[in-house]
Design a protein around this motif. Sequence first.
Motif, mmCIF file in Angstrom:
data_model
loop_
_atom_site.group_PDB
_atom_site.id
_atom_site.type_symbol
_atom_site.label_atom_id
_atom_site.label_comp_id
_atom_site.label_asym_id
_atom_site.label_seq_id
_atom_site.Cartn_x
_atom_site.Cartn_y
_atom_site.Cartn_z
ATOM 1 N N PRO A 149 0.808 -1.228 0.000
ATOM 2 C CA PRO A 149 0.000 0.000 0.000
ATOM 3 C C PRO A 149 0.840 1.277 0.000
ATOM 4 O O PRO A 149 0.465 2.267 -0.621
ATOM 5 N N THR A 150 1.990 1.241 0.648
ATOM 6 C CA THR A 150 2.848 2.428 0.704
ATOM 7 C C THR A 150 3.577 2.688 -0.607
ATOM 8 O O THR A 150 4.176 3.747 -0.773
ATOM 9 N N GLU A 151 3.519 1.748 -1.550
ATOM 10 C CA GLU A 151 4.230 1.889 -2.820
ATOM 11 C C GLU A 151 3.294 2.088 -4.013
ATOM 12 O O GLU A 151 3.722 2.020 -5.163
ATOM 13 N N LEU A 152 2.014 2.356 -3.738
ATOM 14 C CA LEU A 152 1.028 2.492 -4.819
ATOM 15 C C LEU A 152 1.401 3.562 -5.836
ATOM 16 O O LEU A 152 1.316 3.330 -7.037
ATOM 17 N N VAL A 153 1.773 4.728 -5.366
ATOM 18 C CA VAL A 153 2.053 5.825 -6.294
ATOM 19 C C VAL A 153 3.234 5.484 -7.189
ATOM 20 O O VAL A 153 3.155 5.652 -8.410
ATOM 21 N N ASP A 154 4.317 4.972 -6.617
ATOM 22 C CA ASP A 154 5.472 4.597 -7.442
ATOM 23 C C ASP A 154 5.115 3.511 -8.446
ATOM 24 O O ASP A 154 5.588 3.520 -9.583
ATOM 25 N N ALA A 155 4.281 2.565 -8.039
ATOM 26 C CA ALA A 155 3.946 1.435 -8.904
ATOM 27 C C ALA A 155 2.917 1.764 -9.975
ATOM 28 O O ALA A 155 2.879 1.114 -11.012
ATOM 29 N N LEU A 156 2.085 2.793 -9.726
ATOM 30 C CA LEU A 156 0.957 3.030 -10.623
ATOM 31 C C LEU A 156 0.869 4.415 -11.254
ATOM 32 O O LEU A 156 0.141 4.589 -12.233
ATOM 33 N N ALA A 157 1.539 5.400 -10.717
ATOM 34 C CA ALA A 157 1.436 6.751 -11.292
ATOM 35 C C ALA A 157 1.867 6.720 -12.754
ATOM 36 O O ALA A 157 2.919 6.167 -13.083
ATOM 37 N N PRO A 158 1.045 7.284 -13.635
ATOM 38 C CA PRO A 158 1.367 7.256 -15.069
ATOM 39 C C PRO A 158 2.743 7.832 -15.409
ATOM 40 O O PRO A 158 3.360 7.413 -16.376
ATOM 41 N N THR A 159 3.245 8.752 -14.610
ATOM 42 C CA THR A 159 4.542 9.370 -14.898
ATOM 43 C C THR A 159 5.696 8.750 -14.122
ATOM 44 O O THR A 159 6.829 9.174 -14.274
ATOM 45 N N SER A 160 5.416 7.739 -13.312
ATOM 46 C CA SER A 160 6.459 7.127 -12.495
ATOM 47 C C SER A 160 7.391 6.266 -13.345
ATOM 48 O O SER A 160 6.925 5.443 -14.137
ATOM 49 N N PRO A 161 8.695 6.415 -13.158
ATOM 50 C CA PRO A 161 9.626 5.548 -13.890
ATOM 51 C C PRO A 161 9.543 4.093 -13.418
ATOM 52 O O PRO A 161 10.011 3.192 -14.099
ATOM 53 N N ARG A 162 8.915 3.859 -12.271
ATOM 54 C CA ARG A 162 8.765 2.494 -11.736
ATOM 55 C C ARG A 162 7.358 1.934 -11.965
ATOM 56 O O ARG A 162 6.980 0.953 -11.344
ATOM 57 N N ARG A 163 6.612 2.550 -12.846
ATOM 58 C CA ARG A 163 5.249 2.088 -13.123
ATOM 59 C C ARG A 163 5.285 0.640 -13.604
ATOM 60 O O ARG A 163 6.125 0.255 -14.425
ATOM 61 N N MET A 164 4.356 -0.151 -13.096
ATOM 62 C CA MET A 164 4.298 -1.574 -13.447
ATOM 63 C C MET A 164 3.922 -1.757 -14.913
ATOM 64 O O MET A 164 2.964 -1.163 -15.392
ATOM 65 N N ALA A 165 4.664 -2.619 -15.581
ATOM 66 C CA ALA A 165 4.436 -2.869 -17.002
ATOM 67 C C ALA A 165 3.119 -3.595 -17.262
ATOM 68 O O ALA A 165 2.560 -3.502 -18.349
ATOM 69 N N CYS A 166 2.586 -4.309 -16.275
ATOM 70 C CA CYS A 166 1.350 -5.078 -16.488
ATOM 71 C C CYS A 166 0.111 -4.186 -16.583
ATOM 72 O O CYS A 166 -0.953 -4.644 -16.975
ATOM 73 N N ILE A 167 0.250 -2.924 -16.253
ATOM 74 C CA ILE A 167 -0.863 -1.983 -16.371
ATOM 75 C C ILE A 167 -0.684 -1.260 -17.700
ATOM 76 O O ILE A 167 0.120 -0.342 -17.833
ATOM 77 N N ALA A 168 -1.435 -1.695 -18.701
ATOM 78 C CA ALA A 168 -1.236 -1.214 -20.068
ATOM 79 C C ALA A 168 -1.638 0.249 -20.264
ATOM 80 O O ALA A 168 -1.026 0.966 -21.036
ATOM 81 N N GLY A 169 -2.659 0.686 -19.567
ATOM 82 C CA GLY A 169 -3.132 2.053 -19.754
ATOM 83 C C GLY A 169 -4.097 2.435 -18.656
ATOM 84 O O GLY A 169 -4.453 1.622 -17.797
ATOM 85 N N LEU A 170 -4.541 3.669 -18.703
ATOM 86 C CA LEU A 170 -5.428 4.183 -17.658
ATOM 87 C C LEU A 170 -6.808 3.534 -17.667
ATOM 88 O O LEU A 170 -7.541 3.639 -16.696
ATOM 89 N N ASP A 171 -7.157 2.852 -18.754
ATOM 90 C CA ASP A 171 -8.455 2.175 -18.812
ATOM 91 C C ASP A 171 -8.359 0.681 -18.503
ATOM 92 O O ASP A 171 -9.343 -0.048 -18.587
ATOM 93 N N THR A 172 -7.181 0.213 -18.107
ATOM 94 C CA THR A 172 -7.008 -1.188 -17.723
ATOM 95 C C THR A 172 -7.921 -1.510 -16.548
ATOM 96 O O THR A 172 -8.013 -0.735 -15.598
ATOM 97 N N GLU A 173 -8.602 -2.639 -16.614
ATOM 98 C CA GLU A 173 -9.443 -3.051 -15.490
ATOM 99 C C GLU A 173 -8.553 -3.505 -14.345
ATOM 100 O O GLU A 173 -7.711 -4.398 -14.512
ATOM 101 N N ILE A 174 -8.729 -2.887 -13.192
ATOM 102 C CA ILE A 174 -7.948 -3.210 -12.001
ATOM 103 C C ILE A 174 -8.905 -3.619 -10.899
ATOM 104 O O ILE A 174 -9.834 -2.886 -10.566
ATOM 105 N N ALA A 175 -8.678 -4.811 -10.339
ATOM 106 C CA ALA A 175 -9.469 -5.298 -9.203
ATOM 107 C C ALA A 175 -8.544 -5.308 -7.988
ATOM 108 O O ALA A 175 -7.504 -5.953 -8.002
#
Length: 111
Positions: free
Chosen positions: A45-71
């Motif tokens: 939970p403390t790493e959400l922004v680094d892992a998911l922010a669209p501009t983060s250099p550490r953004r997870m590759a498995c999230i293809a775009g902002l419309d990706t379904e995330i559960a």
Amino acid sequence: MGMVDRISATEAAEHTQQGQAVVLDTRPQVVRHQGSLPGAVVVEPTELVDALAPTSPRRMACIAGLDTEIAVVSVRAQARRIAEQIAGLGYTNVRWVDGGYPAFWSALHAR
């Protein structure tokens, strides 16, 4: 923060197994002793922004775009808040899994 809805564990399991959704296991490490979720991506939970922010250099590759379904699977008291935090980063298809880990685990193994 964006508005998010819940998704049933059964529906989340189906979407994941069909390749339509990414399941984020956002349970803190101290809670994940319950077990892992096959196919889920673990994010502290403390790493959400680094892992998911669209501009983060550490953004997870498995999230293809902002419309990706995330559960989002998390501790029940935090699931909705975490899903809203992710939606607040610009994601448009974020839902929290109703029943959390126990429900999602059961749904995966009922198939």
